[in-house]
Write a protein that holds these residues in place. Structure first.
Motif, short mmCIF file in Angstrom:
data_model
loop_
_atom_site.label_atom_id
_atom_site.label_comp_id
_atom_site.label_asym_id
_atom_site.label_seq_id
_atom_site.Cartn_x
_atom_site.Cartn_y
_atom_site.Cartn_z
N SER A 123 0.97 -1.23 0.11
CA SER A 123 -0.05 -0.13 -0.05
C SER A 123 0.74 1.35 0.01
N THR A 146 -2.32 -5.40 2.45
CA THR A 146 -1.17 -4.65 2.81
C THR A 146 -0.94 -5.08 4.41
N THR A 147 0.44 -5.36 4.72
CA THR A 147 0.32 -5.76 6.05
C THR A 147 0.42 -4.60 7.16
N ASP A 148 0.37 -3.37 6.68
CA ASP A 148 0.37 -2.12 7.31
C ASP A 148 -1.19 -2.02 7.71
N PRO A 149 -1.43 -1.83 9.10
CA PRO A 149 -2.61 -1.49 9.67
C PRO A 149 -3.29 -0.13 9.34
N LEU A 190 -3.88 3.59 7.09
CA LEU A 190 -4.27 3.80 5.62
C LEU A 190 -3.25 4.48 4.95
N PRO A 191 -3.18 4.12 3.57
CA PRO A 191 -1.92 4.35 2.73
C PRO A 191 -1.33 5.82 3.11
N LEU A 245 -9.59 -2.23 0.06
CA LEU A 245 -8.33 -2.00 1.01
C LEU A 245 -8.31 -3.17 2.10
N ARG A 300 -6.33 -4.46 5.20
CA ARG A 300 -4.96 -4.09 5.75
C ARG A 300 -4.71 -5.14 6.90
#
Length: 379
Positions: free
Chosen positions: A12, A36-39, A41-42, A75, A77
């Motif tokens: 992301s 995406t591994t990121d929790p 927002l992009p 999306l 996450r």
């Protein structure tokens, strides 16, 4: 419940979001998913070390949650993709969920590299938004800090910490900061900029260990540090590409000028890609945000069935204190560095063995920076 095939993007960051956004603009009815591994927002990563850590006003979000809903980009996450089945055209998550795709963009970015130092697990990094929040909170309760690494992120982070009132030292193996990338003369100027911003630089020095609230240097000397930052570079995250059997060279995924990998309907963009740049006439690693965003757009266009090639001259800027460094060019390889001093700044022209300009670094020399675009394209 079955999942309908469409475009799947892994990552992301700038490349992934740009690919999804570009594809969606051309195909409003085909499913588009970002895993995406990121929790979070992009978000934009360059402002983390340039603005966010320094408490300067900055907008991090690339798009709002409503924007993704409105554009019908799903999306997803906090999910880890553990494999790609290129024969069945499916992405498999760590939980066993399968997402079929017609087209797949691998934009998994890079991970911070931690040096093999005793106690390094206590050091903070600055790669993600979560990293930046943790570092910013730690700085509030710190009096002194050591930053390991004299690259761009290390210099930016150190100047922000000093600006926040933390006594900060950079420890690096090079004689001056940024030496490997930009040469000794540029590094000497950056060292002066750091000093003017209250940052001490300890060159030709290594860290042997981190022991509680002190850092042990290779010389045996100890330095007080209730905060340690590891800024020793990043490594492209190509684990997914390796499991998928994609062609890899020099630690990156090989793609053509359209961002196509060696697998059918699979593209790569951003840090993980070693892409052929049409203007350079050769493969160039993508190292910065603008490159990643443009490569993502090319991948999205190609996946959507429209012509697009990677042809821009890479460029980026770095903010150290109040000084802005600007670079434009083809990366690290050069034979000669021609330093030009100005009254309020400098320009470094990087040349190949036959005298061609392959890059330029400027500080308060915007005319040279703009002129370099035409020179690099012509060469």
């Amino acid at each position: 419940m079955s999942v309908v095939s469409g475009l799947v993007v892994v990552g992301s960051g700038a490349a992934g979001v740009s690919a999804a956004e570009t594809f969606r603009a051309r195909h409003p009815g085909i499913p588009v998913r970002i895993l995406t591994t990121d929790p979070a927002l992009p978000y934009a990563k360059p402002p983390l070390s340039k603005d966010f850590l320094c408490d300067r006003d900055t907008r991090l979000d690339l798009h709002s949650a409503q924007w993704f809903d409105r554009n019908r980009i799903e999306l997803i996450r906090g999910v880890t993709v553990r494999g790609v089945d290129v024969d069945r055209q499916e992405v498999v998550t760590a939980g066993g969920r399968r997402y079929p795709y017609w087209h797949l963009v691998v934009a998994s970015g890079s991970a911070a590299v931690r040096p093999p130092i005793s106690g390094i697990e206590s050091a903070l990094t600055l790669r993600s938004f979560a990293d930046a929040v943790a570092l910013k909170m730690a700085a509030r309760y710190s009096d002194c800090a050591v930053v390991i690494g004299g690259g761009l992120i290390g210099c930016e982070a150190a100047s922000c910490l000093a600006e926040r009132g933390v006594a900060t030292m950079i420890v690096a193996a090079e004689h001056v900061p940024l030496q490997r990338r930009f040469g000794v003369e540029a590094g000497e100027r950056v060292a002066k900029i750091l000093s003017d911003n209250g940052v001490r630089f300890a060159g030709e020095t290594t860290v042997a260990a981190i022991e509680g609230d002190r850092v042990v240097l290779g010389s045996g000397e100890t330095v007080d540090a209730d905060l340690v930052v590891s800024a020793t570079g990043v490594r492209p995250d190509i684990r997914l590409a390796e499991t998928a059997g994609l062609t890899i060279r020099d630690g990156r995924i090989v793609v053509d000028e359209h961002m196509r990998t060696s697998a059918r309907n699979v593209y790569a963009a951003g840090d993980v890609a070693l892409a052929h740049n049409v203007t350079a006439g050769r493969p160039i690693p993508a190292e910065h945000w603008r490159d990643a965003a443009h490569q993502g757009r090319v991948a999205g266009m190609t996946a959507a069935g429209f012509p697009a090639v990677w042809d821009i001259v890479p460029s980026f800027s770095s903010v150290i204190g109040n000084a802005v460094l600007r670079y434009r060019g083809w990366g690290a390889g050069y034979e000669r560095a021609r330093f030009v001093d100005h009254h309020t700044g400098f320009t470094v022209w990087y040349e190949s063995g036959d005298g061609d300009v392959v890059g330029v670094l400027t500080h308060n020399a915007d005319d040279d920076y703009r002129r370099a675009e035409g020179i690099l394209r012509k060469r």
